[in-house]
Design a protein around this motif. Structure first.
Motif, PDB file in Angstrom:
ATOM      1  N   ASN A   1      38.174  44.703  39.433  1.00  8.08           N
ATOM      2  CA  ASN A   1      37.895  43.531  40.254  1.00  8.08           C
ATOM      3  C   ASN A   1      38.878  43.517  41.419  1.00  8.08           C
ATOM      4  O   ASN A   1      39.899  44.201  41.394  1.00  8.08           O
ATOM      5  CB  ASN A   1      38.030  42.250  39.428  1.00  8.08           C
ATOM      6  CG  ASN A   1      37.300  41.095  40.053  1.00  8.08           C
ATOM      7  OD1 ASN A   1      37.442  40.825  41.237  1.00  8.08           O
ATOM      8  ND2 ASN A   1      36.505  40.413  39.250  1.00  8.08           N
TER       9      ASN A   1
ATOM     10  N   GLN B   1      38.444  39.934  32.401  1.00  5.00           N
ATOM     11  CA  GLN B   1      37.227  40.672  32.057  1.00  5.00           C
ATOM     12  C   GLN B   1      37.505  41.724  30.981  1.00  5.00           C
ATOM     13  O   GLN B   1      36.694  41.931  30.074  1.00  5.00           O
ATOM     14  CB  GLN B   1      36.635  41.327  33.300  1.00  5.00           C
ATOM     15  CG  GLN B   1      36.054  40.352  34.281  1.00  5.00           C
ATOM     16  CD  GLN B   1      35.645  41.004  35.580  1.00  5.00           C
ATOM     17  OE1 GLN B   1      35.997  42.150  35.871  1.00  5.00           O
ATOM     18  NE2 GLN B   1      34.890  40.266  36.393  1.00  5.00           N
TER      19      GLN B   1
ATOM     20  N   ALA C   1      37.998  47.284  33.127  1.00 11.97           N
ATOM     21  CA  ALA C   1      37.396  46.272  33.998  1.00 11.97           C
ATOM     22  C   ALA C   1      38.021  46.413  35.383  1.00 11.97           C
ATOM     23  O   ALA C   1      39.218  46.665  35.512  1.00 11.97           O
ATOM     24  CB  ALA C   1      37.641  44.875  33.452  1.00 11.97           C
TER      25      ALA C   1
ATOM     26  N   GLU D   1      37.802  39.965  27.698  1.00 14.34           N
ATOM     27  CA  GLU D   1      36.468  39.519  27.267  1.00 14.34           C
ATOM     28  C   GLU D   1      35.676  40.678  26.655  1.00 14.34           C
ATOM     29  O   GLU D   1      35.010  40.524  25.624  1.00 14.34           O
ATOM     30  CB  GLU D   1      35.726  38.960  28.485  1.00 14.34           C
ATOM     31  CG  GLU D   1      34.729  37.891  28.180  1.00 14.34           C
ATOM     32  CD  GLU D   1      34.195  37.279  29.463  1.00 14.34           C
ATOM     33  OE1 GLU D   1      33.068  37.634  29.833  1.00 14.34           O
ATOM     34  OE2 GLU D   1      34.907  36.471  30.084  1.00 14.34           O
TER      35      GLU D   1
END
Length: 120
Positions: free
Chosen positions: A71, A80, A69, A83
């Motif tokens: 970001n 993220q 992930a 998740e």
């Protein structure tokens, strides 16, 4: 016993980052009781100082799972990643459940000479 390993790639991992990642991964491990080890690697992406990536690798019964992930906020990237791992584990568990259900139906139909209950 589950082992959680958190490391930084060209990045110093602080106690806050480590605690945040451990909390998220421990929540994921509630769904994966057969997990052996989880590796989390946090890094800056390329030459950009504002993009962070969080990579998760879980050693589990069956094929291992890898997620990434990215970001601008490192904590959001960790969220993220956790998740995505959780979603993959739930999907694997659901597939195994469906397979067991179908195998039970095939067993009953074949050995007890019952009529098929599905058309496929």
């Amino acid at each position: 016993m589950n082992h959680v390993i958190i490391r930084g790639h060209q990045l110093r991992v602080t106690e806050g980052m480590k605690n945040h990642a451990e909390n998220k991964v421990n929540h994921v491990l509630l769904h994966a009781k057969q997990a052996i080890r989880v590796d989390v690697t946090v890094a800056k992406e390329g030459h950009s100082p504002t993009i962070f990536s969080a990579k998760g690798h879980i050693v589990i019964w069956g094929p291992n799972m890898h997620v990434t992930a990215k970001n601008e906020d490192m904590y959001v990237a960790i969220d993220q990643m956790a998740e995505k791992l959780d979603c993959m584990i739930r999907r694997k568990h659901q597939r195994l459940k469906c397979r067991r259900h179908l195998l039970n139906h095939h067993f009953l139909e074949r050995f007890l000479n019952l009529e098929p209950t599905y058309s496929g």
